[in-house]
Motif scaffolding. Structure first.
Motif, mmCIF file in Angstrom:
data_model
loop_
_atom_site.group_PDB
_atom_site.id
_atom_site.type_symbol
_atom_site.label_atom_id
_atom_site.label_comp_id
_atom_site.label_asym_id
_atom_site.label_seq_id
_atom_site.Cartn_x
_atom_site.Cartn_y
_atom_site.Cartn_z
ATOM 1 N N HIS A 247 0.770 -1.373 -0.035
ATOM 2 C CA HIS A 247 0.131 0.183 0.076
ATOM 3 C C HIS A 247 0.692 1.367 0.110
ATOM 4 C CE1 HIS A 247 0.837 -1.350 4.126
ATOM 5 N NE2 HIS A 247 0.560 -0.149 4.616
ATOM 6 N N TYR B 60 -2.952 -0.062 7.730
ATOM 7 C CA TYR B 60 -3.347 -0.057 6.258
ATOM 8 C C TYR B 60 -4.346 1.064 6.248
ATOM 9 C CZ TYR B 60 -0.770 -4.131 5.454
ATOM 10 O OH TYR B 60 0.441 -5.280 5.239
ATOM 11 N N TRP C 11 -3.160 4.484 5.295
ATOM 12 C CA TRP C 11 -2.470 4.574 4.106
ATOM 13 C C TRP C 11 -3.361 4.309 3.119
ATOM 14 C CZ3 TRP C 11 2.371 6.322 3.373
ATOM 15 C CH2 TRP C 11 3.255 6.263 4.713
ATOM 16 N N ALA C 12 -4.648 3.776 3.337
ATOM 17 C CA ALA C 12 -5.651 3.609 2.274
ATOM 18 C C ALA C 12 -6.245 4.892 1.728
ATOM 19 C CB ALA C 12 -6.808 2.735 2.578
#
Length: 356
Positions: A33, A182, A185-186
């Protein structure tokens, strides 16, 4: 004598193909990612075309496999620059598998820092100018977007060339974003840059002259390893004479004792005596596991500065040294030529990078 250093034969332009490689840690495979955000920004903000190689995302790639990718990137005539994704701790093991003749015949700029000091030093020895900085997962996937100062020097190195004057920064950051988050960072627009600290500018030691010379050096821990194996350090220390030494330490936060001892070892070989000027990167005093208090960070940097001054007082007391120049593991990070020329103007307190 110094190698006949060569830069990139052409400046990059929108659409230029750039090799994306992982010569050390497989960061893109562990944190896809973060890597994908870096590739998105490379295309949208720098308008460059990334070309990934077989081991770019491969976890467990051998040193030989990673070296094959480096050789292929230099051999590919459609590739105009090479960027490392991240550093690591074993890049020294790929160097024996590199094709020096092939690489020397196909000069192109390589960008990276930290463990990539191995490749920068290797390229210096075969006559190719590289760039200290620009690892994609750090600089392009930076929380909060690209830093304007880092990006200005990266653009100068990639596209425009010419003279570029560095400036002391007013604020810097060193606390890392957790790449395992995650969810954060998405949504890259929701990422926040790490907390910033105020900067007191550069610290000048003996700013009594003007020095212009090619750069050499990089991450101190990696230089220590290169000196230990004695394969990519020249036997004649005079080959480094007149260079501007770049020196910075990593997020592993080596002690001031370590910093002094490794410089002492280099001094005993006659290496420190070759550098009329030294640029020292701002030491990183925080990492994902260790968050020192603000006063502890100040003391950590002070002790490292004292260790460096102590070593040079023994082995090169005439050297001009500039501390806390932002080209190390803190943010922002100036992208500096490795083998290209820099002018350190002590009386005027100026540092000018000559990108060619």
């Amino acid at each position: 004598m110094l190698p006949n250093l060569r830069g990139s034969p052409t400046r990059l332009r929108p659409g230029s193909r750039v090799a994306i490689v992982s010569p050390s840690s497989p960061g893109p495979g562990v944190f896809p990612h973060v890597h994908e955000l870096a590739m998105k920004r490379l295309q949208l903000e720098l308008q460059l075309t990334p070309v990934e190689y077989p081991t770019t995302r491969q976890i467990g790639a051998t040193p030989r496999e990673r070296a094959i990718d480096i050789n292929a990137a230099f051999a590919d005539q459609s590739i105009e620059a090479i960027m490392a994704t991240i550093g690591g701790d074993d890049q020294i093991t790929i160097l024996p598998f590199l094709d020096a003749d092939l690489i020397a015949k196909n000069p192109k700029p390589f960008f990276g820092y930290s463990d990539n000091t191995n490749l920068l030093n290797y390229l210096w020895n075969v006559g190719i100018i590289g760039y200290h900085g620009g690892s994609t997962m750090v600089h392009l996937a930076r929380p909060g977007g690209l830093h304007p100062l880092s990006t200005a020097s990266l653009r100068a190195a990639l596209f425009t060339g010419g003279d570029f004057e560095l400036q002391p920064v007013t604020e810097f950051s060193e606390d890392e974003q957790d790449w395992n988050d995650y969810k954060a960072w998405a949504d890259p627009d929701g990422l926040q840059p790490s907390p910033v600290q105020s900067s007191v500018g550069w610290h000048w030691h003996q700013p009594d002259r003007v020095v212009t010379g090619p750069t050499w050096g990089g991450n101190q821990e990696i230089l220590d390893w290169n000196l230990a194996v004695s394969r990519w350090i020249r036997n004649d220390m005079a080959d480094y004479s007149g260079c501007v030494l770049l020196l910075e330490t990593s997020e592993e936060m080596p002690s001031s004792t370590y910093v002094f001892r490794t410089l002492r070892n280099a001094g005993e070989r006659g290496l420190l005596a070759q550098f009329p000027a030294v640029l020292v990167g701002r030491p990183k005093a925080s990492n994902i596991e260790v968050r020192l208090g603000q006063e502890e960070r100040v003391q950590y940097r002070r002790k490292q500065r004292e260790a460096i001054l102590n070593a040079f007082s023994i082995y090169n007391p005439a050297a001009m040294i500039v501390f806390d120049v932002d080209f190390g593991h803190t943010d922002p990070q100036w992208i500096l030529p490795y083998g290209g020329f820099i002018t350190v103007n002590g009386p005027e307190r100026r540092i000018i990078v000559h990108y060619g």
